[in-house]
Design a protein around this motif. Structure first.
Motif, PDB file in Angstrom:
ATOM      1  N   MET A   9     -41.734 -23.598 -24.590  1.00  0.00           N
ATOM      2  CA  MET A   9     -42.213 -24.908 -24.152  1.00  0.00           C
ATOM      3  C   MET A   9     -42.321 -25.029 -22.626  1.00  0.00           C
ATOM      4  O   MET A   9     -42.498 -26.140 -22.107  1.00  0.00           O
ATOM      5  CB  MET A   9     -41.264 -25.989 -24.676  1.00  0.00           C
ATOM      6  CG  MET A   9     -41.169 -26.072 -26.180  1.00  0.00           C
ATOM      7  SD  MET A   9     -42.670 -26.684 -26.943  1.00  0.00           S
ATOM      8  CE  MET A   9     -42.605 -28.408 -26.486  1.00  0.00           C
TER       9      MET A   9
ATOM     10  N   TYR B 142     -45.577 -26.787 -21.418  1.00  0.00           N
ATOM     11  CA  TYR B 142     -45.521 -28.225 -21.725  1.00  0.00           C
ATOM     12  C   TYR B 142     -44.631 -28.951 -20.721  1.00  0.00           C
ATOM     13  O   TYR B 142     -45.019 -29.994 -20.164  1.00  0.00           O
ATOM     14  CB  TYR B 142     -44.993 -28.425 -23.142  1.00  0.00           C
ATOM     15  CG  TYR B 142     -44.637 -29.847 -23.492  1.00  0.00           C
ATOM     16  CD1 TYR B 142     -45.623 -30.769 -23.832  1.00  0.00           C
ATOM     17  CD2 TYR B 142     -43.308 -30.274 -23.504  1.00  0.00           C
ATOM     18  CE1 TYR B 142     -45.305 -32.068 -24.157  1.00  0.00           C
ATOM     19  CE2 TYR B 142     -42.980 -31.577 -23.828  1.00  0.00           C
ATOM     20  CZ  TYR B 142     -43.981 -32.469 -24.157  1.00  0.00           C
ATOM     21  OH  TYR B 142     -43.650 -33.762 -24.470  1.00  0.00           O
TER      22      TYR B 142
ATOM     23  N   ALA C 110     -47.410 -24.696 -29.768  1.00  0.00           N
ATOM     24  CA  ALA C 110     -46.153 -25.340 -29.378  1.00  0.00           C
ATOM     25  C   ALA C 110     -46.326 -26.233 -28.164  1.00  0.00           C
ATOM     26  O   ALA C 110     -45.554 -27.181 -27.972  1.00  0.00           O
ATOM     27  CB  ALA C 110     -45.092 -24.283 -29.096  1.00  0.00           C
ATOM     28  N   ASN C 111     -47.331 -25.974 -27.338  1.00  0.00           N
ATOM     29  CA  ASN C 111     -47.543 -26.764 -26.126  1.00  0.00           C
ATOM     30  C   ASN C 111     -48.698 -27.745 -26.251  1.00  0.00           C
ATOM     31  O   ASN C 111     -48.628 -28.861 -25.726  1.00  0.00           O
ATOM     32  CB  ASN C 111     -47.800 -25.832 -24.941  1.00  0.00           C
ATOM     33  CG  ASN C 111     -46.576 -25.026 -24.543  1.00  0.00           C
ATOM     34  OD1 ASN C 111     -45.711 -25.499 -23.830  1.00  0.00           O
ATOM     35  ND2 ASN C 111     -46.493 -23.789 -25.029  1.00  0.00           N
TER      36      ASN C 111
END
Length: 304
Positions: free
Chosen positions: A165, A168, A238-239
Motif C-alpha cells: 500500500m 496509496y 490494492a492501491n
C-alpha cells in the motif's frame, strides 16, 4: 511597512516549524511546512522572499546542516504553489500541481537513495512494522484468553500488505498536505488583499463519469490478481481501488451538500451527512449512483 513585518513574522514561523522537527511534533509538522514558504513567495517580491529565506537557512545550518534537506524538500512545492497563487490558477489545479510535485520529489529522493546509498524502502518498512507489531504479538501470545496464537507469519502478512500500500499512502499523504496548505494559505493571502481563487462549493463537486469505468477496470484487475496470487496486478488493485473509493466518498459528500442546498434544509445537515458518509463508507454507493445517473437533475425537477 505592513508587508515587511508580515514577511519577517512568516520567516520566523517557518524557522520555528523547521526546528520543531527536533521535537515530538515532527509527526505533525511536515503537513504545515509548505505554508510559510507559499505565503512568502506569493505575497512578496522575489528579493524580499530571498532575504527572508536565507537567514532561516543560515540558522538551520548552524543548528544542524541536515535540516537544510527538509527545508529544500518542502520549499520546492511552496514555490510552485505560491507561483500558482500569484497567477490566480484555479484552486483544484493548484492542489493537483502541489500533490504532483510532492510525489515527484519523494520518488526522486527514493531513486537517489536507492542508487547511491542502496536504500531498500520495502525492507525498511517491513522492519518498522515488525518492531511496532512485536509488543502486540507478545500480548496476544501471552494472553490465555487468546484463541489463535499470533505467529511470525501473521506479522509478515501485515508487513506485506503495508509494503503493497506504499503508493496509496504516498498519494493520499501528498494530497492531504496540499489540501492543508491550500486551506491555510488561501485565507491568509486573502487577508493580505490578494485575490486567490476558491475551491468550488461542495454542492458543485462532480467527478468525471469515466471514474466508474476505472472502477470496473480495477475490479477486473483485482480478479486477475486473486487468480495469479501476486505480482503487478495485486499492487495495482490494492492501491487503485481504495483511491477510487475515496473519490466516490467525495462525490457522495458533494451530493448531500447539493441535496441540502436544493431542499433549502439547514446547512448544518450538510456536515452531519458528510460525517455519516465518512464513518459509514458503504454509503459511497450513493456517489456511484450520482455519477452513473442524473440524480441531481431528478432532484431539481422534483423540486419544481
Amino acid at each position: 511597512m505592513k508587508s515587511s513585518v508580515a514577511a519577517v513574522v512568516w520567516s520566523m514561523i517557518y524557522l520555528l516549524l523547521l526546528l520543531s522537527l527536533l521535537t515530538p511534533l515532527r509527526v505533525l509538522t511536515p503537513f504545515f511546512l509548505i505554508v510559510p514558504g507559499a505565503v512568502l513567495f506569493a505575497s512578496q517580491p522575489f528579493r524580499t522572499f530571498a532575504m527572508c529565506i536565507i537567514p532561516v537557512a543560515l540558522i538551520l545550518a548552524i543548528v544542524n546542516p541536515l535540516f537544510l534537506l527538509p527545508m529544500a524538500y518542502f520549499l520546492i512545492p511552496a514555490l510552485i504553489m505560491g507561483r500558482a497563487y500569484k497567477k490566480s490558477v484555479p484552486a483544484f489545479h493548484t492542489l493537483m500541481i502541489g500533490t504532483g510535485v510532492i510525489i515527484a520529489e519523494f520518488l526522486l529522493l527514493l531513486l537517489l537513495a536507492t542508487t547511491f546509498f542502496h536504500f531498500d524502502l520495502s525492507h525498511y518498512i517491513r522492519q518498522i512494522v515488525t518492531e511496532m507489531v512485536a509488543p502486540l504479538q507478545d500480548m496476544a501470545n501471552n494472553n490465555p484468553l487468546t484463541q489463535v496464537p499470533w505467529d511470525d507469519s501473521a506479522t509478515q502478512n501485515i508487513a506485506d500488505v503495508t509494503v503493497l500500500m506504499i503508493p496509496y499512502a504516498l498519494i493520499v499523504t501528498s494530497f492531504t498536505m496540499a489540501v492543508i496548505t491550500h486551506a491555510l494559505v488561501r485565507p491568509i493571502l486573502s487577508s493580505m488583499g490578494m485575490a486567490v481563487p476558491k475551491m468550488k462549493p461542495a454542492r458543485e463537486w462532480r467527478l468525471p463519469r469515466a471514474l466508474i469505468w476505472y472502477y470496473l477496470l480495477a475490479i477486473i484487475i483485482e480478479w486477475i490478481a486473486n487468480g495469479s496470487g501476486g505480482g503487478w496486478a495485486t499492487t495495482i488493485a490494492a492501491n487503485l481501488i481504495p483511491l477510487i473509493n475515496i473519490c466516490f466518498v467525495i462525490q457522495t459528500i458533494g451530493f448531500f451538500f447539493f441535496l441540502v442546498h436544493a431542499r433549502k434544509w439547514s446547512p448544518v445537515l450538510s456536515f452531519v451527512f458528510a460525517g455519516i458518509v465518512l464513518l459509514i463508507h458503504p454509503l459511497r454507493i450513493i456517489g456511484i449512483i450520482d455519477l452513473a445517473f442524473p440524480l441531481r437533475e431528478a432532484i431539481t425537477r422534483s423540486k419544481r
